[in-house]
Design a protein around this motif. Structure first.
Motif, PDB file in Angstrom:
ATOM      1  N   ASP A 194      80.351  48.399  34.460  1.00 46.78           N
ATOM      2  CA  ASP A 194      79.158  48.777  34.852  1.00 46.78           C
ATOM      3  C   ASP A 194      78.198  49.723  34.234  1.00 46.78           C
ATOM      4  OD1 ASP A 194      76.669  46.709  35.051  1.00 46.78           O
ATOM      5  OD2 ASP A 194      76.812  47.232  37.046  1.00 46.78           O
ATOM      6  N   ASN A 196      75.594  50.902  31.516  1.00 44.07           N
ATOM      7  CA  ASN A 196      74.453  50.670  30.944  1.00 44.07           C
ATOM      8  C   ASN A 196      74.057  51.942  29.671  1.00 44.07           C
ATOM      9  OD1 ASN A 196      72.596  49.769  29.284  1.00 44.07           O
ATOM     10  ND2 ASN A 196      71.316  49.867  31.702  1.00 44.07           N
ATOM     11  N   ALA A 214      78.034  46.796  30.844  1.00 44.60           N
ATOM     12  CA  ALA A 214      76.872  45.926  32.228  1.00 44.60           C
ATOM     13  C   ALA A 214      76.734  44.878  30.754  1.00 44.60           C
ATOM     14  CB  ALA A 214      75.171  46.482  31.875  1.00 44.60           C
ATOM     15  N   LYS A 215      76.058  43.641  31.549  1.00 47.86           N
ATOM     16  CA  LYS A 215      75.857  42.692  30.625  1.00 47.86           C
ATOM     17  C   LYS A 215      75.103  42.291  29.843  1.00 47.86           C
ATOM     18  CE  LYS A 215      74.805  37.668  32.010  1.00 47.86           C
ATOM     19  NZ  LYS A 215      74.713  36.773  32.710  1.00 47.86           N
TER      20      LYS A 215
END
Length: 238
Positions: A194, A196, A214-215
């Protein structure tokens, strides 16, 4: 004249199987001729005794032959199927053990333990050769006639096991250096999840082997750059 014709020397040298039959009893002539041993004419006195003595020395090495008329022929040697199967399975088992020890994570994390297992495999192979040497020495001291010493399966088992262990070392080391060590190097590094890229700098994950972003993260291909140094390396911002 007929008696002299039957009493002429035989030009064929009797084998041990012929002697087994000849030793059973004398050949009786038709007519007034007296019983005589075939192959033992008047001019070769003691031929039967010499043949019996040579036969006893060949097939009775202990010097205790059986009673007269009981010439025992040596038994035919038969292959031991279980021993031959062991000569096939044991070298393959040693090869697999050595190959697995040098290719697995044991070699990467505990190199001394891996080489200890390899040494044990070589010890087993050398033990078979030592067993063959001791068995051969015992036969030489027990049996006077060296021609009666047959081949031993311990020699075949020892040589095949030694070759299998050597091939296991060569193939296992090559497989470890080319394929397994780079994989273990990568998996031994840290894992970041995760991440960023807008919040942290890349220098914070220099020791990471795997990074899960991260998405919504994507690669900006318009700013990609290539570099060639033997191989072509591509870099692009995330």
């Amino acid at each position: 004249r007929r008696q002299q014709q039957f009493a002429s020397p035989c030009s064929i040298r009797p084998t041990s199987y012929q002697f087994h039959l000849l030793h059973a009893g004398p050949v009786t002539m038709a007519g007034p001729a007296q019983p005589m041993w075939y192959g033992g004419p008047q001019g070769a006195a003691g031929f039967k005794e010499k043949l019996q003595s040579a036969y006893d020395r060949k097939f009775y090495p202990s010097g205790t032959p059986g009673d007269a008329g009981e010439a025992l022929l040596p038994k035919r040697l038969r292959l031991n199927k279980s021993a031959l199967l062991m000569c096939v399975l044991v070298p393959w088992g040693l090869f697999i053990c050595v190959f697995a020890a040098l290719s697995s994570s044991l070699h990467y994390k505990h190199s001394e333990a891996a080489w200890f297992l390899v040494t044990c495999a070589f010890t087993v192979a050398l033990g078979f050769l030592l067993k063959w040497h001791l068995h051969r020495s015992w036969q030489r001291h027990t049996i006077d006639d060296d021609e009666t010493l047959g081949p031993s399966l311990f020699l075949l088992l020892g040589l095949s096991s030694l070759i299998a262990c050597s091939l296991g070392v060569l193939v296992g080391n090559n497989n470890f250096a080319v394929w397994m060590q780079p994989f273990y190097d990568l998996t031994s590094l840290g894992v970041a999840a995760d991440v960023n890229p807008a919040m942290v700098r890349s220098s914070s994950y220099l020791d990471a082997g795997r990074i899960v972003f991260a998405k919504g993260t994507h690669v900006k291909q318009s700013l990609a750059l290539g570099f060639k140094d033997g191989h072509v390396y591509c870099v692009a911002p995330i």
